[in-house]
Design a protein around this motif. Structure first.
Motif, mmCIF file in Angstrom:
data_model
loop_
_atom_site.group_PDB
_atom_site.id
_atom_site.type_symbol
_atom_site.label_atom_id
_atom_site.label_comp_id
_atom_site.label_asym_id
_atom_site.label_seq_id
_atom_site.Cartn_x
_atom_site.Cartn_y
_atom_site.Cartn_z
ATOM 1 N N ALA A 1 0.814 -1.214 0.000
ATOM 2 C CA ALA A 1 0.000 0.000 0.000
ATOM 3 C C ALA A 1 0.850 1.267 0.000
ATOM 4 O O ALA A 1 0.319 2.348 -0.158
ATOM 5 N N GLY A 2 2.164 1.150 0.179
ATOM 6 C CA GLY A 2 2.997 2.340 0.146
ATOM 7 C C GLY A 2 4.131 2.304 1.144
ATOM 8 O O GLY A 2 4.449 1.263 1.715
ATOM 9 N N SER A 3 4.716 3.472 1.355
ATOM 10 C CA SER A 3 5.842 3.578 2.274
ATOM 11 C C SER A 3 5.813 4.917 2.988
ATOM 12 O O SER A 3 5.183 5.868 2.537
ATOM 13 N N ALA A 4 6.499 4.952 4.128
ATOM 14 C CA ALA A 4 6.615 6.175 4.916
ATOM 15 C C ALA A 4 8.064 6.354 5.342
ATOM 16 O O ALA A 4 8.760 5.379 5.608
ATOM 17 N N GLN A 5 8.485 7.595 5.412
ATOM 18 C CA GLN A 5 9.825 7.946 5.871
ATOM 19 C C GLN A 5 9.679 9.021 6.941
ATOM 20 O O GLN A 5 8.859 9.942 6.792
ATOM 21 N N ILE A 6 10.477 8.928 7.986
ATOM 22 C CA ILE A 6 10.516 9.965 9.015
ATOM 23 C C ILE A 6 11.941 10.481 9.046
ATOM 24 O O ILE A 6 12.884 9.711 9.257
ATOM 25 N N VAL A 7 12.093 11.782 8.785
ATOM 26 C CA VAL A 7 13.410 12.393 8.691
ATOM 27 C C VAL A 7 13.461 13.638 9.567
ATOM 28 O O VAL A 7 12.422 14.213 9.915
ATOM 29 N N ALA A 8 14.661 14.052 9.936
ATOM 30 C CA ALA A 8 14.847 15.241 10.758
ATOM 31 C C ALA A 8 15.861 16.168 10.121
ATOM 32 O O ALA A 8 16.824 15.735 9.506
ATOM 33 N N ALA A 9 15.603 17.460 10.289
ATOM 34 C CA ALA A 9 16.540 18.519 9.912
ATOM 35 C C ALA A 9 16.594 19.459 11.108
ATOM 36 O O ALA A 9 15.617 20.142 11.400
ATOM 37 N N GLY A 10 17.687 19.429 11.826
ATOM 38 C CA GLY A 10 17.771 20.206 13.058
ATOM 39 C C GLY A 10 16.754 19.687 14.057
ATOM 40 O O GLY A 10 16.694 18.494 14.324
ATOM 41 N N SER A 11 15.893 20.562 14.563
ATOM 42 C CA SER A 11 14.878 20.139 15.530
ATOM 43 C C SER A 11 13.545 19.795 14.863
ATOM 44 O O SER A 11 12.593 19.398 15.528
ATOM 45 N N ARG A 12 13.463 19.918 13.553
ATOM 46 C CA ARG A 12 12.228 19.652 12.802
ATOM 47 C C ARG A 12 12.185 18.190 12.366
ATOM 48 O O ARG A 12 13.130 17.674 11.777
ATOM 49 N N VAL A 13 11.046 17.534 12.628
ATOM 50 C CA VAL A 13 10.846 16.140 12.222
ATOM 51 C C VAL A 13 9.689 16.089 11.231
ATOM 52 O O VAL A 13 8.622 16.654 11.488
ATOM 53 N N THR A 14 9.907 15.416 10.100
ATOM 54 C CA THR A 14 8.910 15.360 9.046
ATOM 55 C C THR A 14 8.595 13.916 8.692
ATOM 56 O O THR A 14 9.495 13.086 8.559
ATOM 57 N N LEU A 15 7.306 13.644 8.525
ATOM 58 C CA LEU A 15 6.821 12.355 8.045
ATOM 59 C C LEU A 15 6.381 12.542 6.603
ATOM 60 O O LEU A 15 5.640 13.490 6.299
ATOM 61 N N ALA A 16 6.835 11.674 5.717
ATOM 62 C CA ALA A 16 6.434 11.700 4.314
ATOM 63 C C ALA A 16 5.912 10.311 3.947
ATOM 64 O O ALA A 16 6.579 9.309 4.204
ATOM 65 N N VAL A 17 4.696 10.271 3.382
ATOM 66 C CA VAL A 17 4.037 9.006 3.070
ATOM 67 C C VAL A 17 3.596 9.010 1.613
ATOM 68 O O VAL A 17 3.029 10.000 1.137
ATOM 69 N N GLY A 18 3.834 7.910 0.903
ATOM 70 C CA GLY A 18 3.318 7.694 -0.442
ATOM 71 C C GLY A 18 2.468 6.440 -0.412
ATOM 72 O O GLY A 18 2.894 5.409 0.111
ATOM 73 N N LEU A 19 1.237 6.525 -0.940
ATOM 74 C CA LEU A 19 0.297 5.402 -0.871
ATOM 75 C C LEU A 19 -0.209 5.023 -2.252
ATOM 76 O O LEU A 19 -0.288 5.860 -3.155
ATOM 77 N N THR A 20 -0.611 3.764 -2.406
ATOM 78 C CA THR A 20 -1.186 3.271 -3.645
ATOM 79 C C THR A 20 -2.173 2.152 -3.338
ATOM 80 O O THR A 20 -2.101 1.529 -2.284
ATOM 81 N N GLY A 21 -3.109 1.927 -4.273
ATOM 82 C CA GLY A 21 -4.067 0.830 -4.108
ATOM 83 C C GLY A 21 -5.171 1.116 -3.111
ATOM 84 O O GLY A 21 -5.823 0.204 -2.621
ATOM 85 N N ILE A 22 -5.411 2.377 -2.812
ATOM 86 C CA ILE A 22 -6.425 2.781 -1.839
ATOM 87 C C ILE A 22 -7.514 3.548 -2.584
ATOM 88 O O ILE A 22 -7.234 4.284 -3.536
ATOM 89 N N ALA A 23 -8.751 3.394 -2.125
ATOM 90 C CA ALA A 23 -9.890 4.053 -2.773
ATOM 91 C C ALA A 23 -9.701 5.570 -2.790
ATOM 92 O O ALA A 23 -9.217 6.148 -1.819
ATOM 93 N N PRO A 24 -10.085 6.218 -3.893
ATOM 94 C CA PRO A 24 -9.963 7.673 -3.979
ATOM 95 C C PRO A 24 -10.752 8.388 -2.873
ATOM 96 O O PRO A 24 -11.759 7.883 -2.388
ATOM 97 N N GLY A 25 -10.254 9.569 -2.503
ATOM 98 C CA GLY A 25 -10.903 10.386 -1.486
ATOM 99 C C GLY A 25 -9.970 10.654 -0.320
ATOM 100 O O GLY A 25 -8.811 10.248 -0.318
ATOM 101 N N ALA A 26 -10.504 11.343 0.685
ATOM 102 C CA ALA A 26 -9.727 11.679 1.877
ATOM 103 C C ALA A 26 -9.793 10.522 2.871
ATOM 104 O O ALA A 26 -10.834 9.909 3.066
ATOM 105 N N HIS A 27 -8.657 10.250 3.502
ATOM 106 C CA HIS A 27 -8.538 9.171 4.481
ATOM 107 C C HIS A 27 -7.780 9.670 5.703
ATOM 108 O O HIS A 27 -6.752 10.339 5.570
ATOM 109 N N GLY A 28 -8.271 9.293 6.895
ATOM 110 C CA GLY A 28 -7.525 9.558 8.107
ATOM 111 C C GLY A 28 -6.257 8.726 8.104
ATOM 112 O O GLY A 28 -6.229 7.610 7.582
ATOM 113 N N ILE A 29 -5.207 9.281 8.658
ATOM 114 C CA ILE A 29 -3.931 8.572 8.765
ATOM 115 C C ILE A 29 -3.309 8.984 10.098
ATOM 116 O O ILE A 29 -3.329 10.168 10.454
#
Length: 178
Positions: A45-73
């Motif tokens: 269904a996809g992948s997620a990466q959690i990366v940091a730059a200084g004190s900032r932490v970012t989550l990046a997610v790419g998804l596939t095979g999921i029904a169109p529309g908005a989804h809680g995550i």
């Protein structure tokens, strides 16, 4: 049978995280963790990466095979994704004991994220900053029972405690340290 994710799907979340960088100093210097998400039927269904730059932490997610529309995550408290309902992932990651949703007066759970929008072709992406420092995020994600990332069937309403009224869990991935 091998279920390999397309290279673009695996690298897209990191590219999204990098897109918000304005200078070389803003580039992520630390990879904190990652997850490979699967659907209840075991399909990728996809992948997620959690990366940091200084004190900032970012989550990046790419998804596939999921029904169109908005989804809680959400980030969930347990690093387990036993199908078909992924209940093994536990509740939302909430180390500071807050109410659910960005509309909550005292702030949101650490595990609360913006809805991810899946396009008509069945794929979508989300990039979101997490509120903790890199050290806090590591401690929250990699405690004795780990953590996971879960995609829900419906959009999060950003207010209903404890889950945002976001419906069934349809995809899940255990977050592994970098």
């Amino acid at each position: 049978m091998s279920h390999r994710l397309p290279v673009a799907l695996v690298t897209a979340p990191l590219a999204l995280a990098l897109a918000g960088c304005n200078t070389v100093a803003d580039l992520p210097g630390q990879r904190i963790g990652s997850a490979t998400l699967t659907l209840a039927n075991g399909q990728p269904a996809g992948s997620a990466q959690i990366v940091a730059a200084g004190s900032r932490v970012t989550l990046a997610v790419g998804l596939t095979g999921i029904a169109p529309g908005a989804h809680g995550i959400h980030l969930h408290t347990v690093g387990a994704c036993n199908g078909p309902d992924f209940a093994s992932a536990g509740g939302h990651l909430n180390p500071l004991g807050r109410h659910h949703g960005s509309l909550a007066a005292d702030g949101k759970h650490e595990g609360d994220l913006p809805n991810v929008v899946i396009q008509s072709g069945g794929s979508g992406a989300l990039t979101a900053d997490l509120s903790g420092t890199p050290e806090e995020v590591r401690a929250w994600l990699f405690d004795t029972d780990g953590a996971s990332i879960v995609v829900h069937a419906d959009p999060d309403d950003y207010k209903t405690d404890p889950s945002g009224n976001s419906g069934a869990r349809i995809a899940c991935g255990v977050i592994k340290p970098a």
